[in-house]
Structure formats: structure tokens, C-alpha cells
Design an enzyme around this catalytic site. Sequence first.
Site, PDB file in Angstrom:
ATOM      1  N   GLY A  46     -21.928   7.961 -10.643  1.00 28.88           N
ATOM      2  CA  GLY A  46     -21.071   7.671  -9.499  1.00 28.88           C
ATOM      3  C   GLY A  46     -20.572   6.242  -9.567  1.00 28.88           C
ATOM      4  CD  GLN A  51     -20.756   0.580  -8.104  1.00 32.60           C
ATOM      5  OE1 GLN A  51     -20.452   1.731  -7.876  1.00 32.60           O
ATOM      6  NE2 GLN A  51     -21.773   0.261  -8.880  1.00 32.60           N
ATOM      7  CB  CYS A  91     -26.922   0.441  -8.831  1.00 37.98           C
ATOM      8  SG  CYS A  91     -25.302  -0.033  -8.246  1.00 37.98           S
ATOM      9  CG  LEU A  92     -22.930   2.109 -13.464  1.00 36.41           C
ATOM     10  CD1 LEU A  92     -21.515   2.654 -13.559  1.00 36.41           C
ATOM     11  CD2 LEU A  92     -23.601   2.154 -14.826  1.00 36.41           C
ATOM     12  CG  HIS A 133     -26.012   4.778  -4.889  1.00 33.53           C
ATOM     13  ND1 HIS A 133     -27.201   4.279  -5.368  1.00 33.53           N
ATOM     14  CD2 HIS A 133     -25.045   3.979  -5.430  1.00 33.53           C
ATOM     15  CE1 HIS A 133     -26.966   3.232  -6.147  1.00 33.53           C
ATOM     16  NE2 HIS A 133     -25.667   3.033  -6.213  1.00 33.53           N
ATOM     17  CD  GLU A 134     -21.617   5.555  -6.235  1.00 30.69           C
ATOM     18  OE1 GLU A 134     -21.067   4.453  -6.094  1.00 30.69           O
ATOM     19  OE2 GLU A 134     -22.515   5.762  -7.078  1.00 30.69           O
ATOM     20  CG  HIS A 137     -21.840   0.791  -4.025  1.00 31.98           C
ATOM     21  ND1 HIS A 137     -22.326  -0.458  -4.318  1.00 31.98           N
ATOM     22  CD2 HIS A 137     -22.423   1.625  -4.918  1.00 31.98           C
ATOM     23  CE1 HIS A 137     -23.176  -0.378  -5.342  1.00 31.98           C
ATOM     24  NE2 HIS A 137     -23.254   0.874  -5.719  1.00 31.98           N
TER      25      HIS A 137
HETATM   26 ZN    ZN Z   1     -24.417   1.700  -7.167  1.00 33.38          ZN
END
Ligand code: ZN
Length: 164
Positions: A46, A51, A91-92, A133-134, A137
Amino acid sequence: MPILKVRKYPDPVLKKKALPVKTVGERERGLIEDMIETMKLSEGVGLAATQVGVSKRIIVFNPSCDEWRADALINPVIVKKRGSEKKEEGCLSLPGINGLVNRSTYIRVEGLDIKGKPVCFEAMGLLARICQHEIDHLDGILFIDRLSPVKRFMAKRKLKKELK
Ligand code: ZN
């Protein structure tokens, strides 16, 4: 398609609340294509627009690990949720960090699709977790913000070392 730079903690854009998308046009569709490509190359499940440094309420996700079936949601809103489950997340934007996060096991999400048409779907398991999660963000919330104070402190200390 250009690959976007994934912003890493403590980039201030990750703490910003993203703004709703008013109209879904070529620019948004292009961004979504680039986000999907970036997610694919980063082997993520995701990605949120924040991000990649864009403060717009757009998320992309690919819950299926075996086959590539990415999708996008614009202005996502969780309208119903049920249950709770603690599972490990990464998480990236937070390389090398994992933590157990409590999330709803079932959610109902509303938003717009890539054509700007209203859509609504139900999600369970991994997809439900990715969406939560997204969407976090988009509100400037990272998964480490949902850990206990001690775990968060340890995660931040590890991050500082990872990002050196
Ligand atoms: Zn993330």
C-alpha cells in the site's frame, strides 16, 4: 512512468493532513499510475499520496501477494468498522521498523475510483489493515504513533540508526 521518491521519517510531509481531491482529472490519474508503479517496485502492499510528498487524499493498495492486482481509492472514508486484531506492520516510510498494531478486522470504505465515480467496498483481513494504515497516512498518522510509548521510543531510536 516516473518512479516517485518515497519520503522517509522524519520528513515533515508525513505529519501533514492531506486535503480532499475536488475533481479527479488527468493529473490525479497520472499520480495514481506513478504511485502504483512506485509501490510495485518498492514491493509494498500500500502507498498513500503523502508518502510521495503529495498532500492529497489518495491511496493505492495491492493486498494480493501472488498476483498483481493494484487498486486506488480517492478521498477514502471508513464508514463502518468491527472487531480488532493485533498484527505486525511495516511501512515504506519507516525502513527496517516493524510493530504490532491494533486494527479493525472488518471495515466498510467509501470513496471515489480512478474515474471519479463513488465506490464503496467491504474489506477484511489484510486489505482492511492496509486501508486503515494508508488512511492514517492521509491524517498524518504513522503506525509507530499507534504503538505503546516504550515501543514507539525504541522504534524511533532504531529508525535514527537505520536512516544514518
Ligand atoms: Zn505506511
